[in-house]
Design a protein around this motif. Sequence first.
Motif, PDB file in Angstrom:
ATOM      1  N   PRO A  97     -50.752  88.629  77.432  1.00  0.00           N
ATOM      2  CA  PRO A  97     -50.199  90.208  78.534  1.00  0.00           C
ATOM      3  C   PRO A  97     -50.900  90.182  79.942  1.00  0.00           C
ATOM      4  N   LEU A  98     -50.079  91.386  80.447  1.00  0.00           N
ATOM      5  CA  LEU A  98     -50.296  91.396  81.651  1.00  0.00           C
ATOM      6  C   LEU A  98     -52.200  92.280  81.973  1.00  0.00           C
ATOM      7  N   ILE A  99     -52.797  92.086  82.781  1.00  0.00           N
ATOM      8  CA  ILE A  99     -53.711  92.871  83.026  1.00  0.00           C
ATOM      9  C   ILE A  99     -53.650  93.378  83.968  1.00  0.00           C
ATOM     10  N   LYS A 100     -53.474  95.111  83.771  1.00  0.00           N
ATOM     11  CA  LYS A 100     -53.312  95.638  85.051  1.00  0.00           C
ATOM     12  C   LYS A 100     -54.448  95.655  85.936  1.00  0.00           C
ATOM     13  N   GLY A 101     -53.477  96.334  87.168  1.00  0.00           N
ATOM     14  CA  GLY A 101     -55.169  96.410  88.240  1.00  0.00           C
ATOM     15  C   GLY A 101     -54.566  96.074  89.475  1.00  0.00           C
ATOM     16  N   SER A 102     -54.642  96.128  90.463  1.00  0.00           N
ATOM     17  CA  SER A 102     -54.124  95.631  92.086  1.00  0.00           C
ATOM     18  C   SER A 102     -55.262  94.948  92.657  1.00  0.00           C
ATOM     19  N   LYS A 103     -54.293  93.813  93.352  1.00  0.00           N
ATOM     20  CA  LYS A 103     -54.954  92.402  94.074  1.00  0.00           C
ATOM     21  C   LYS A 103     -56.122  93.113  95.039  1.00  0.00           C
ATOM     22  N   LEU A 104     -57.092  92.679  94.920  1.00  0.00           N
ATOM     23  CA  LEU A 104     -58.118  92.861  95.732  1.00  0.00           C
ATOM     24  C   LEU A 104     -57.765  92.361  97.346  1.00  0.00           C
ATOM     25  N   SER A 105     -56.958  92.345  97.597  1.00  0.00           N
ATOM     26  CA  SER A 105     -57.340  91.745  99.445  1.00  0.00           C
ATOM     27  C   SER A 105     -58.561  92.513 100.104  1.00  0.00           C
TER      28      SER A 105
END
Length: 304
Positions: A97-105
Amino acid sequence: MGGNYEFEQKSLIACISRNHPELAKERFQFAEESWSNAVVIVGNRYIFRFPKTDSAKKSLKIEKQVLPKLSERLSLAIPSIKYVSGLNEGLAYAYYPLIKGSKLSKKFYQSLPREQKKGVQKDLGRFLSDLHAYPVKEINNADFTDVDVKENWEHFYKEIKRAISPYSNKALDRSIKQLFDRFLSNPANFKFKPCLLHADLKPSHLLYDVENERLSGVIDFGAMEVGDPAFEFVGLYDAYGKEFIMKVMDHYTGIIDPTFWQRINDFYMKIVHFYDVIYGVETGDAAMIKYHLSVIQKVLQNSS
């Protein structure tokens, strides 16, 4: 170095649709590929990973074994692998399952308010504390756990020499030899207690939940290994800087042995580009090899 496999997008879609017909009508998105995997997002609900190397295939089996138990001990979400394909199903793959969130650039992290930055530091420090405390004896895989860290670095040095031999020069060879000789000859560099490592922590593997203002998960455990806890901080140091690492360490409960920071500064931070060179050799990317060898040469010259 093992086999290296490239895939056409239509072959990946066909594989997923054939083995999971309930997903055949979902939307297929192709994520930016990592060195080891082709990644397909299906219906914005599932991640399918197709290993591109033999070593990546092996790592999937270890992830399937380790991650379910590991997730019970961690404060952040990690991939919950539902299935790893068998040998008789064509392309090797796993999905979860996909884990929701934005990559922490780095840019995204720097844009966060001070309190949210503190939350990231605390979340990551706690995550690493729990990860490194995981009892390695519970991992029933001798090839994975019966490791000699010094022997592994000796092997890595041989691999580096073999990879760069067509592109190197005497001065660079001499500097690399000195770097490894200094590290390998110091017994204090190997007096740490080996622990379970993610071993590839970087911005694209850290997910941030904007709505809840905290880290939501850590992904891509394909490089997972048992090794030096100091090595875990190298990718974070390289991406976010020393100040970030020091603040994460305020929440880290692992053991900081006498040569912990010395190993990071004098060796691990100086070899990060070697991995790019090896990948360039594996993929036949001469420009990549040339660029990273030039960076390595400058780093070693400046530190000599």
